[in-house]
Design a protein around this motif. Structure first.
Motif, PDB file in Angstrom:
ATOM      1  N   SER A   4      38.197-113.049  30.225  1.00 54.40           N
ATOM      2  CA  SER A   4      38.312-112.479  31.574  1.00 54.40           C
ATOM      3  C   SER A   4      39.441-111.463  31.647  1.00 54.40           C
ATOM      4  O   SER A   4      39.288-110.379  32.215  1.00 54.40           O
ATOM      5  N   GLU A   5      40.569-111.793  31.055  1.00 51.66           N
ATOM      6  CA  GLU A   5      41.721-110.886  31.056  1.00 51.66           C
ATOM      7  C   GLU A   5      41.408-109.597  30.282  1.00 51.66           C
ATOM      8  O   GLU A   5      41.696-108.496  30.743  1.00 51.66           O
ATOM      9  N   ALA A   6      40.807-109.738  29.117  1.00 49.91           N
ATOM     10  CA  ALA A   6      40.464-108.568  28.306  1.00 49.91           C
ATOM     11  C   ALA A   6      39.433-107.696  29.016  1.00 49.91           C
ATOM     12  O   ALA A   6      39.511-106.463  28.972  1.00 49.91           O
TER      13      ALA A   6
ATOM     14  N   LYS B 159      41.192-105.637  31.614  1.00 55.17           N
ATOM     15  CA  LYS B 159      41.980-104.580  30.987  1.00 55.17           C
ATOM     16  C   LYS B 159      41.102-103.416  30.525  1.00 55.17           C
ATOM     17  O   LYS B 159      41.528-102.270  30.535  1.00 55.17           O
ATOM     18  N   LYS B 160      39.900-103.734  30.115  1.00 55.95           N
ATOM     19  CA  LYS B 160      38.986-102.706  29.610  1.00 55.95           C
ATOM     20  C   LYS B 160      38.111-102.112  30.707  1.00 55.95           C
ATOM     21  O   LYS B 160      37.250-101.283  30.445  1.00 55.95           O
ATOM     22  N   GLY B 161      38.309-102.558  31.952  1.00 56.32           N
ATOM     23  CA  GLY B 161      37.606-101.967  33.077  1.00 56.32           C
ATOM     24  C   GLY B 161      36.220-102.527  33.361  1.00 56.32           C
ATOM     25  O   GLY B 161      35.426-101.902  34.059  1.00 56.32           O
ATOM     26  N   PHE B 162      35.936-103.692  32.864  1.00 56.58           N
ATOM     27  CA  PHE B 162      34.646-104.324  33.136  1.00 56.58           C
ATOM     28  C   PHE B 162      34.737-105.143  34.414  1.00 56.58           C
ATOM     29  O   PHE B 162      35.703-105.892  34.610  1.00 56.58           O
ATOM     30  N   ALA B 163      33.743-105.006  35.271  1.00 54.32           N
ATOM     31  CA  ALA B 163      33.716-105.749  36.526  1.00 54.32           C
ATOM     32  C   ALA B 163      33.451-107.239  36.280  1.00 54.32           C
ATOM     33  O   ALA B 163      33.976-108.085  36.989  1.00 54.32           O
TER      34      ALA B 163
ATOM     35  N   PHE C  36      31.429-107.467  29.482  1.00 51.59           N
ATOM     36  CA  PHE C  36      32.357-107.258  28.375  1.00 51.59           C
ATOM     37  C   PHE C  36      31.867-107.978  27.120  1.00 51.59           C
ATOM     38  O   PHE C  36      31.829-107.402  26.032  1.00 51.59           O
ATOM     39  N   VAL C  37      31.470-109.220  27.269  1.00 55.95           N
ATOM     40  CA  VAL C  37      30.980-110.006  26.133  1.00 55.95           C
ATOM     41  C   VAL C  37      29.709-109.379  25.562  1.00 55.95           C
ATOM     42  O   VAL C  37      29.546-109.278  24.341  1.00 55.95           O
ATOM     43  N   THR C  38      28.826-108.926  26.438  1.00 54.96           N
ATOM     44  CA  THR C  38      27.605-108.266  25.979  1.00 54.96           C
ATOM     45  C   THR C  38      27.948-107.038  25.147  1.00 54.96           C
ATOM     46  O   THR C  38      27.372-106.823  24.076  1.00 54.96           O
TER      47      THR C  38
END
Length: 82
Positions: free
Chosen positions: A16-18, A21-25, A30-32
């Motif tokens: 969740s934190e990463a 930071k990378k701008g994913f809602a 992000f995992v995908t």
């Protein structure tokens, strides 16, 4: 088709934190993305292995040994340094 995957609790907060930071809602997006990138990386490695296997077979067919090839690379590197 969606598939559910269990992720250990110890990773959830890190994901969740990463993701933030990378701008994913959503952490799921992000995992995908990470999985897609890893799959592409694996495909590229497979391509490289296939190419190097062909090169090895061609060199062996010409009677060029691995030791000769390594020696020639070392000679080339030495010339670069001089």
């Amino acid at each position: 088709m969606a598939t559910a995957i269990s992720i250990p609790d110890r990773l959830i907060s890190k994901i969740s934190e990463a993701a933030k930071k990378k701008g994913f809602a959503k952490p799921e997006d992000f995992v995908t993305r990470l999985i897609e990138e890893k799959l592409l990386e694996l495909e590229e490695k497979e391509k490289i292995i296939a190419i190097t296997d062909k090169v090895r077979a061609a060199l062996e067919a010409k009677g060029v040994s691995e030791e000769e090839t390594l020696a020639k690379f070392e000679q080339f590197r030495q010339r670069l340094y001089h």
